[in-house]
Design a protein around this motif. Structure first.
Motif, short mmCIF file in Angstrom:
data_model
loop_
_atom_site.label_atom_id
_atom_site.label_comp_id
_atom_site.label_asym_id
_atom_site.label_seq_id
_atom_site.Cartn_x
_atom_site.Cartn_y
_atom_site.Cartn_z
N MET A 1 0.85 -1.17 0.00
CA MET A 1 0.00 0.00 0.00
C MET A 1 0.90 1.24 0.00
SD MET A 1 -3.04 1.00 2.63
CE MET A 1 -4.02 -0.38 2.12
N LYS A 2 0.51 2.22 -0.80
CA LYS A 2 1.30 3.44 -0.93
C LYS A 2 0.54 4.62 -0.34
CE LYS A 2 4.18 2.61 -4.92
NZ LYS A 2 4.60 3.13 -6.23
N CYS A 3 1.28 5.56 0.24
CA CYS A 3 0.72 6.79 0.75
C CYS A 3 0.32 7.68 -0.42
CB CYS A 3 1.74 7.50 1.64
SG CYS A 3 1.19 9.14 2.20
N PRO A 4 -0.93 8.20 -0.44
CA PRO A 4 -1.34 9.05 -1.55
C PRO A 4 -0.66 10.43 -1.55
CG PRO A 4 -3.11 8.86 0.06
CD PRO A 4 -2.02 7.94 0.48
N LYS A 5 -0.09 10.82 -0.41
CA LYS A 5 0.53 12.15 -0.31
C LYS A 5 1.99 12.13 -0.75
CE LYS A 5 1.03 15.96 2.95
NZ LYS A 5 0.81 16.39 4.33
N CYS A 6 2.78 11.17 -0.17
CA CYS A 6 4.22 11.17 -0.46
C CYS A 6 4.67 9.97 -1.30
CB CYS A 6 5.03 11.25 0.83
SG CYS A 6 4.92 9.77 1.86
N GLY A 7 3.81 8.96 -1.47
CA GLY A 7 4.17 7.79 -2.28
C GLY A 7 4.99 6.75 -1.55
N SER A 8 5.18 6.89 -0.24
CA SER A 8 5.99 5.96 0.53
C SER A 8 5.21 4.66 0.76
CB SER A 8 6.35 6.58 1.88
OG SER A 8 6.94 5.62 2.72
N GLU A 9 5.97 3.56 0.88
CA GLU A 9 5.35 2.26 1.17
C GLU A 9 5.44 1.93 2.66
OE1 GLU A 9 5.06 -0.87 -1.19
OE2 GLU A 9 5.15 0.23 -3.07
N ASN A 10 5.98 2.83 3.46
CA ASN A 10 6.10 2.63 4.89
C ASN A 10 4.79 3.06 5.56
OD1 ASN A 10 7.08 2.14 7.43
ND2 ASN A 10 8.46 3.89 7.47
N VAL A 11 3.77 2.18 5.46
CA VAL A 11 2.42 2.51 5.91
C VAL A 11 1.99 1.51 6.97
CG1 VAL A 11 0.01 2.67 5.17
CG2 VAL A 11 1.81 3.54 3.70
N ASN A 12 1.38 2.02 8.05
CA ASN A 12 0.86 1.19 9.13
C ASN A 12 -0.67 1.16 9.00
OD1 ASN A 12 0.52 -0.24 11.45
ND2 ASN A 12 1.19 1.38 12.83
N VAL A 13 -1.27 -0.04 9.03
CA VAL A 13 -2.72 -0.20 8.91
C VAL A 13 -3.26 -0.61 10.28
CG1 VAL A 13 -4.58 -1.41 7.73
CG2 VAL A 13 -2.47 -0.89 6.51
N GLN A 14 -4.28 0.13 10.76
CA GLN A 14 -4.85 -0.15 12.07
C GLN A 14 -6.37 -0.25 11.98
OE1 GLN A 14 -3.59 3.04 14.58
NE2 GLN A 14 -1.55 2.19 14.89
N LEU A 15 -6.95 -1.05 12.87
CA LEU A 15 -8.40 -1.18 12.97
C LEU A 15 -8.82 -0.46 14.25
CD1 LEU A 15 -10.59 -2.73 11.37
CD2 LEU A 15 -10.45 -4.49 13.10
N ILE A 16 -9.69 0.56 14.13
CA ILE A 16 -10.11 1.34 15.30
C ILE A 16 -11.62 1.28 15.44
CG2 ILE A 16 -8.16 2.95 15.19
CD1 ILE A 16 -10.12 4.99 13.97
N GLN A 17 -12.11 1.47 16.67
CA GLN A 17 -13.55 1.52 16.93
C GLN A 17 -14.04 2.92 16.60
OE1 GLN A 17 -14.46 0.45 20.92
NE2 GLN A 17 -14.17 -1.73 20.56
N ALA A 18 -14.94 3.00 15.64
CA ALA A 18 -15.42 4.31 15.20
C ALA A 18 -16.61 4.76 16.03
CB ALA A 18 -15.78 4.26 13.72
N THR A 19 -17.66 3.96 16.10
CA THR A 19 -18.87 4.34 16.81
C THR A 19 -19.41 3.16 17.59
OG1 THR A 19 -20.26 3.75 14.92
CG2 THR A 19 -19.56 6.05 15.07
N GLY A 20 -20.18 3.46 18.61
CA GLY A 20 -20.86 2.45 19.39
C GLY A 20 -22.31 2.83 19.59
N THR B 1 -11.00 0.80 9.22
CA THR B 1 -9.59 0.57 8.93
C THR B 1 -8.96 1.91 8.56
OG1 THR B 1 -10.16 -1.61 8.08
CG2 THR B 1 -7.99 -0.76 7.53
N VAL B 2 -7.90 2.27 9.27
CA VAL B 2 -7.22 3.55 9.04
C VAL B 2 -5.75 3.26 8.72
CG1 VAL B 2 -6.55 5.75 10.09
CG2 VAL B 2 -8.77 4.76 10.60
N CYS B 3 -5.27 3.90 7.68
CA CYS B 3 -3.87 3.77 7.28
C CYS B 3 -3.12 5.03 7.70
CB CYS B 3 -3.76 3.57 5.78
SG CYS B 3 -4.67 2.16 5.17
N ILE B 4 -1.91 4.85 8.23
CA ILE B 4 -1.07 5.98 8.66
C ILE B 4 0.31 5.82 8.02
CG2 ILE B 4 -0.06 7.19 10.61
CD1 ILE B 4 -2.32 6.03 12.33
N CYS B 5 0.73 6.85 7.31
CA CYS B 5 2.07 6.85 6.71
C CYS B 5 3.09 7.15 7.80
CB CYS B 5 2.14 7.90 5.60
SG CYS B 5 3.77 8.00 4.83
N GLN B 6 4.13 6.33 7.87
CA GLN B 6 5.15 6.50 8.89
C GLN B 6 6.17 7.58 8.52
OE1 GLN B 6 4.97 4.76 11.93
NE2 GLN B 6 2.98 4.33 11.01
N ASN B 7 6.19 8.00 7.27
CA ASN B 7 7.14 9.03 6.84
C ASN B 7 6.57 10.44 7.01
OD1 ASN B 7 8.98 7.10 6.20
ND2 ASN B 7 8.56 7.11 4.01
#
Length: 81
Positions: free
Chosen positions: A1-20, A68-74
């Protein structure tokens, strides 16, 4: 998976609770009869029966939605996957 902003492949994918959401269900006829009998017994025993016999409160069910939220590490950019 690539970051749409910088194009880096150093991306962390996390699953978070959005609503209850909590759904609450009432006592029904049986619960109301139980609470009435409990009150009558409490009056006859001067409240001593309330130490043992608890009130009917109904039930609750909670459901959560996850995202599912992706976060670029760069560059620190985050986006939903």
């Amino acid at each position: 998976m690539k970051c749409p902003k910088c194009g880096s492949e150093n991306v962390n994918v996390q699953l978070i609770q959005a609503t209850g959401k909590t759904k609450k269900h009432g006592n029904g006829l049986g619960g109301h009869v139980n609470n009435a009998a409990r009150g009558l017994t409490a009056m006859c025993t001067l409240g001593m029966s309330n130490l043992v016999w608890k009130k009917s409160k109904g039930s609750e069910k909670t459901t959560f939605k996850n995202e599912t939220v992706c976060i670029c590490q760069n560059c620190g950019n985050s986006w939903k996957a």
